[in-house]
Motif scaffolding. Structure first.
Motif, mmCIF file in Angstrom:
data_model
loop_
_atom_site.group_PDB
_atom_site.id
_atom_site.type_symbol
_atom_site.label_atom_id
_atom_site.label_comp_id
_atom_site.label_asym_id
_atom_site.label_seq_id
_atom_site.Cartn_x
_atom_site.Cartn_y
_atom_site.Cartn_z
ATOM 1 N N PRO A 16 66.209 -68.872 -128.731
ATOM 2 C CA PRO A 16 66.458 -69.981 -128.085
ATOM 3 C C PRO A 16 68.141 -69.855 -128.197
ATOM 4 N N HIS A 42 73.017 -72.003 -138.996
ATOM 5 C CA HIS A 42 72.240 -73.115 -138.595
ATOM 6 C C HIS A 42 70.622 -72.995 -138.647
ATOM 7 N N VAL A 44 68.953 -70.298 -136.375
ATOM 8 C CA VAL A 44 68.738 -70.673 -135.244
ATOM 9 C C VAL A 44 68.525 -68.649 -135.217
ATOM 10 N N ASP A 73 69.098 -71.811 -124.891
ATOM 11 C CA ASP A 73 67.320 -72.205 -124.233
ATOM 12 C C ASP A 73 66.973 -71.605 -123.061
ATOM 13 N N THR A 88 79.106 -73.606 -132.727
ATOM 14 C CA THR A 88 78.673 -74.413 -133.007
ATOM 15 C C THR A 88 78.571 -75.929 -132.741
ATOM 16 N N LEU A 91 74.978 -75.870 -130.974
ATOM 17 C CA LEU A 91 73.738 -75.454 -131.329
ATOM 18 C C LEU A 91 73.278 -76.536 -132.661
ATOM 19 N N ARG A 92 74.640 -77.919 -132.861
ATOM 20 C CA ARG A 92 74.132 -78.381 -133.533
ATOM 21 C C ARG A 92 73.913 -80.046 -132.059
ATOM 22 N N GLU A 93 74.293 -79.763 -131.404
ATOM 23 C CA GLU A 93 73.790 -80.742 -129.988
ATOM 24 C C GLU A 93 72.292 -80.117 -129.752
ATOM 25 N N ARG A 94 71.789 -79.251 -129.876
ATOM 26 C CA ARG A 94 70.824 -78.625 -129.637
ATOM 27 C C ARG A 94 69.709 -79.405 -130.797
ATOM 28 N N ASN A 95 70.491 -79.591 -132.107
ATOM 29 C CA ASN A 95 69.692 -80.060 -133.105
ATOM 30 C C ASN A 95 69.597 -81.350 -132.812
ATOM 31 N N GLN A 96 69.951 -81.664 -132.587
ATOM 32 C CA GLN A 96 70.016 -83.427 -132.194
ATOM 33 C C GLN A 96 69.295 -84.038 -131.640
#
Length: 97
Positions: A16, A42, A44, A73, A88, A91-96
Motif C-alpha cells: 500500500p 494505521h 498499513v 497504492d 495520516t 491513510l484515513r481516507e484510504r481506510n474509509q
C-alpha cells in the motif's frame, strides 16, 4: 510491516505505501522515519523502494530529483519532505474508501 530496501518489491504498487529513496539522502532518512511511525499507527504495510529499482522513464527521471517520493497504492502523494499530518489524512481516507 516494513520491507528492507534490499528486499523491496520489484514493481511499484506491490504494497500500500512505498517510499522511493536514494542512498545517502538525508531527507529520505527523515521521510522513512515518518512513514514507519504513521503507517505503523494505521497498521498499513509499507516498503522502501530504491530509485535504482524503478524502470527507466519519465517518472524515474522526475523522482530522481524529488526523493523521497511517497506512493500510496502506486500513486505519488508526496515528495521531498513527508508530512506526517498529510500522510495520516491520506491513510484515513484510504481506510474509509
Amino acid at each position: 510491516m516494513n520491507l528492507p530496501a534490499d528486499a523491496a518489491p520489484s514493481s511499484i504498487g506491490s504494497v500500500p505505501v512505498e517510499v522511493i529513496t536514494t542512498p545517502g539522502c538525508h531527507l529520505c532518512i527523515d521521510g522513512l522515519a515518518v512513514v514507519e511511525r504513521v503507517a505503523g499507527e494505521h497498521g498499513v504495510d509499507w516498503a522502501e523502494l530504491p530509485l535504482s529499482s524503478v524502470p527507466e522513464g519519465p517518472e524515474r527521471d522526475r523522482w530522481s530529483v524529488e526523493v523521497p517520493v511517497l506512493l500510496i497504492d502506486g500513486v505519488q502523494r508526496d515528495f521531498w519532505q513527508i508530512d506526517p499530518r498529510r500522510l495520516t489524512r491520506l491513510l484515513r481516507e484510504r481506510n474509509q474508501g
